[in-house]
Design an enzyme around this catalytic site. Structure first.
Site, short mmCIF file in Angstrom:
data_model
loop_
_atom_site.label_atom_id
_atom_site.label_comp_id
_atom_site.label_asym_id
_atom_site.label_seq_id
_atom_site.Cartn_x
_atom_site.Cartn_y
_atom_site.Cartn_z
N CYS A 12 -7.07 -17.71 -40.18
CA CYS A 12 -8.47 -17.82 -40.59
C CYS A 12 -8.56 -18.40 -42.00
O CYS A 12 -7.56 -18.69 -42.65
CB CYS A 12 -9.15 -16.45 -40.55
SG CYS A 12 -8.57 -15.37 -41.85
N CYS A 15 -6.70 -16.53 -44.72
CA CYS A 15 -5.25 -16.72 -44.65
C CYS A 15 -4.90 -18.07 -45.29
O CYS A 15 -3.92 -18.18 -46.04
CB CYS A 15 -4.78 -16.71 -43.20
SG CYS A 15 -5.18 -15.21 -42.32
#
Lengths: 78, 135
Positions: A12, A15
């Site tokens: 995501c 991250c």
């Protein structure tokens, strides 16, 4: 010696930001490093991580469930 | 995999640790932690992993939304194991404080339910810990 930086997460935005911050920290310190993105859930679990994103340096998880800043990450790379 | 705007990170869980000691009260603590997990109050997590210094488990615990440590006796192995890993923000439940003493507490539904209710009460009233990465 090359530092091994691993970003544990499912891919995501946070991250990805963690990876960007980790690379910025490594570059600012002028160290040799390699980055691995670990998105396989079984591999993430093998680290004992329950909260992502997580950051591991040379195989040791130093943070989980947080988006660290580059300055915070520098402390783990020194 | 492309970047996603919506955060897909795992939510910070509420973690439950039990001393799971060898005695009757240790078994009650263990079964209560498992029942709390089944009832969705939190997730039982391995105290041995904390004691063993598994970095991912320690850091995940530090990021937990809430932590409950269940000890069966005043030796407080669960509390001390967490503190040794520099985890200090947790709710602590000691079975001996509930009148359950080692060697005289048969493992059964009544003591397990009592511990479950007390654990639920402590987690509901306790201070939140870490939180989700998406919060």
């Amino acid at each position: 010696m090359t530092k091994k930086i691993q970003i544990l997460g499912t891919g995501c935005m946070k991250c990805n930001r963690l990876q960007e911050n980790a690379e910025a920290a490594a570059k600012a310190l002028g160290i040799d490093y390699e980055v691995e993105k670990v998105s396989d859930i079984d591999k993430i679990m093998s680290f004992g991580v329950m909260s992502t994103p997580a950051l591991a340096v040379d195989g040791k998880v130093v943070s989980a469930g947080k988006l660290l800043t580059a300055d915070e990450i520098k402390e783990f790379l020194k | 995999m492309s970047a996603k705007d919506d955060c897909q990170c795992s939510k910070a869980p509420t973690l439950i640790f039990s001393c799971s000691g060898a005695s009757d009260v240790g078994a009650v603590a263990d079964q209560a932690a498992r029942k709390l997990t089944r009832e969705g109050v939190g997730n039982m997590f391995c105290l041995a992993g904390i004691g063993g210094g598994i970095s991912g488990m320690i850091e995940s615990t530090k990021a937990a939304a809430g932590i409950l440590a269940i000890d069966s006796c005043p030796i407080d192995c669960a509390r001390k194991t967490l503190e040794k890993a520099e985890i200090s923000a947790f709710e602590h439940l000691r079975l001996s404080d509930l009148g359950m003493n080692k060697g005289s507490t048969p493992v059964g539904d009544d003591p397990i339910s009592q511990v479950v209710e007390e654990g639920r009460r402590k987690l509901n009233g306790g201070a939140a810990g870490g939180g989700s990465c998406c919060s």
